[in-house]
Scaffold this motif. Structure first.
Motif, short mmCIF file in Angstrom:
data_model
loop_
_atom_site.label_atom_id
_atom_site.label_comp_id
_atom_site.label_asym_id
_atom_site.label_seq_id
_atom_site.Cartn_x
_atom_site.Cartn_y
_atom_site.Cartn_z
N TYR A 44 3.77 -7.87 -9.65
CA TYR A 44 3.84 -6.70 -8.79
C TYR A 44 3.95 -5.43 -9.63
O TYR A 44 4.25 -5.50 -10.83
CB TYR A 44 5.02 -6.83 -7.82
CG TYR A 44 4.90 -8.01 -6.90
CD1 TYR A 44 3.94 -8.01 -5.87
CD2 TYR A 44 5.68 -9.15 -7.06
CE1 TYR A 44 3.80 -9.08 -5.03
CE2 TYR A 44 5.54 -10.24 -6.21
CZ TYR A 44 4.59 -10.20 -5.20
OH TYR A 44 4.43 -11.28 -4.37
N ASN A 85 5.83 3.00 -1.83
CA ASN A 85 5.89 1.56 -1.62
C ASN A 85 7.00 1.17 -0.66
O ASN A 85 6.88 0.17 0.06
CB ASN A 85 6.06 0.84 -2.96
CG ASN A 85 4.79 0.90 -3.78
OD1 ASN A 85 3.70 0.97 -3.25
ND2 ASN A 85 4.93 0.88 -5.10
N ASN A 131 5.48 -3.59 2.27
CA ASN A 131 4.78 -4.89 2.22
C ASN A 131 4.37 -5.10 0.76
O ASN A 131 3.52 -4.39 0.24
CB ASN A 131 3.55 -4.88 3.13
CG ASN A 131 2.87 -6.25 3.20
OD1 ASN A 131 2.86 -7.00 2.22
ND2 ASN A 131 2.30 -6.56 4.35
N LYS A 132 4.99 -6.07 0.11
CA LYS A 132 4.78 -6.25 -1.33
C LYS A 132 3.32 -6.54 -1.68
O LYS A 132 2.89 -6.29 -2.80
CB LYS A 132 5.67 -7.37 -1.87
CG LYS A 132 5.36 -8.75 -1.29
CD LYS A 132 6.31 -9.79 -1.86
CE LYS A 132 5.99 -11.19 -1.34
NZ LYS A 132 6.93 -12.21 -1.89
N HIS A 133 2.55 -7.06 -0.72
CA HIS A 133 1.15 -7.37 -1.00
C HIS A 133 0.25 -6.13 -0.99
O HIS A 133 -0.88 -6.19 -1.46
CB HIS A 133 0.61 -8.38 0.01
CG HIS A 133 1.34 -9.70 -0.02
ND1 HIS A 133 1.29 -10.54 -1.10
CD2 HIS A 133 2.14 -10.30 0.89
CE1 HIS A 133 2.02 -11.61 -0.86
NE2 HIS A 133 2.55 -11.48 0.32
N GLU A 156 1.47 -2.93 -1.98
CA GLU A 156 2.09 -1.85 -2.73
C GLU A 156 1.08 -1.12 -3.62
O GLU A 156 0.13 -1.72 -4.11
CB GLU A 156 3.23 -2.40 -3.60
CG GLU A 156 4.45 -2.81 -2.80
CD GLU A 156 5.58 -3.29 -3.70
OE1 GLU A 156 5.35 -3.47 -4.91
OE2 GLU A 156 6.70 -3.47 -3.18
#
Length: 227
Positions: free
Chosen positions: A136, A166, A171-173, A175
């Protein structure tokens, strides 16, 4: 992985039209004495493995966008060879009649964007043959780059802005990554980068929330960077 030895690396990119014939082997039109004929030609992976056989150390094949191809079709019976890499007697017989095995010094790295909906094409049969590592956005990498290159850009303010972006995305997908800003001329390029690359992405993501979008328009970002 290949440092200090005689190993090498290569990179290919998968796409929806990529096939088993491109990757392993298949018929290709060739011209001999002015006549069109079809011959079985090795694909990129076969060629890579043949070169790796001549090396003692680790050889790495990087498959970029691995999930954009139809993996079951592209890999074919290669799945059998990926099951037990230490079994050097494990061969498959190709259409050409050649026996093929993956050299034990070969490593395969596949990259994919988890925001890409085609990740669903990575079925369980392939998943259990690979280890998965999530990567990430890392603000520290961005800081170190600008400090090392002595760009003079207010990178700490930028990383704070990216953290706010972010957090709003939540949503980490999806970022916002740091690769946009890994440039020595960021001070001159930042406005173009933000208005032509970042804002369109955020407009699509926040299409139903104009209030959030307004927080990250360039004129507000410019003000935060100059404070």
């Amino acid at each position: 992985l290949i440092g200090g030895g005689d190993g090498f690396s290569d990179i290919i990119q998968f796409h929806p039209a990529y096939t088993y014939e491109d990757f392993i082997e298949g018929l290709r039109p060739t011209t001999q004495n002015g006549e069109l004929t079809y011959s079985i030609v090795p694909g990129r992976f076969l060629e890579f493995c043949e070169q790796a056989e001549a090396c003692e150390d680790t050889c790495v094949l990087i498959i970029d966008e691995i999930n954009r191809a139809n993996l079951s079709q592209v890999f074919g019976e290669l799945m059998y060879l990926l099951d037990d890499r230490q079994d050097t007697e494990r061969f498959i017989t190709l259409a050409s009649g050649k026996q093929f095995r993956i050299p034990t010094n070969v490593r395969i790295i596949g990259t994919m964007n988890t925001a890409d909906r085609s990740i669903a094409l990575v079925d369980n049969a392939l998943r259990r043959r690979f280890a998965f590592i999530s990567i990430y956005p890392n603000s520290e990498v961005l800081r170190l780059y600008h400090h090392r290159e002595e760009t003079g850009f207010p990178v700490d303010k930028l990383t704070s802005i990216l953290e706010d972006v972010n957090q709003a995305i939540n949503n980490k997908h999806y970022e916002l990554g740091i690769s946009f800003f890994l440039t020595k001329t960021l001070a001159e390029d930042i406005q173009d980068i933000w208005q032509m690359e970042i804002e369109p992405y955020l407009e699509e993501y926040f299409f139903d929330d104009q209030g959030k979008m307004d927080e990250f328009l360039w004129y507000k970002i410019k003000h935060k960077l100059s404070q």
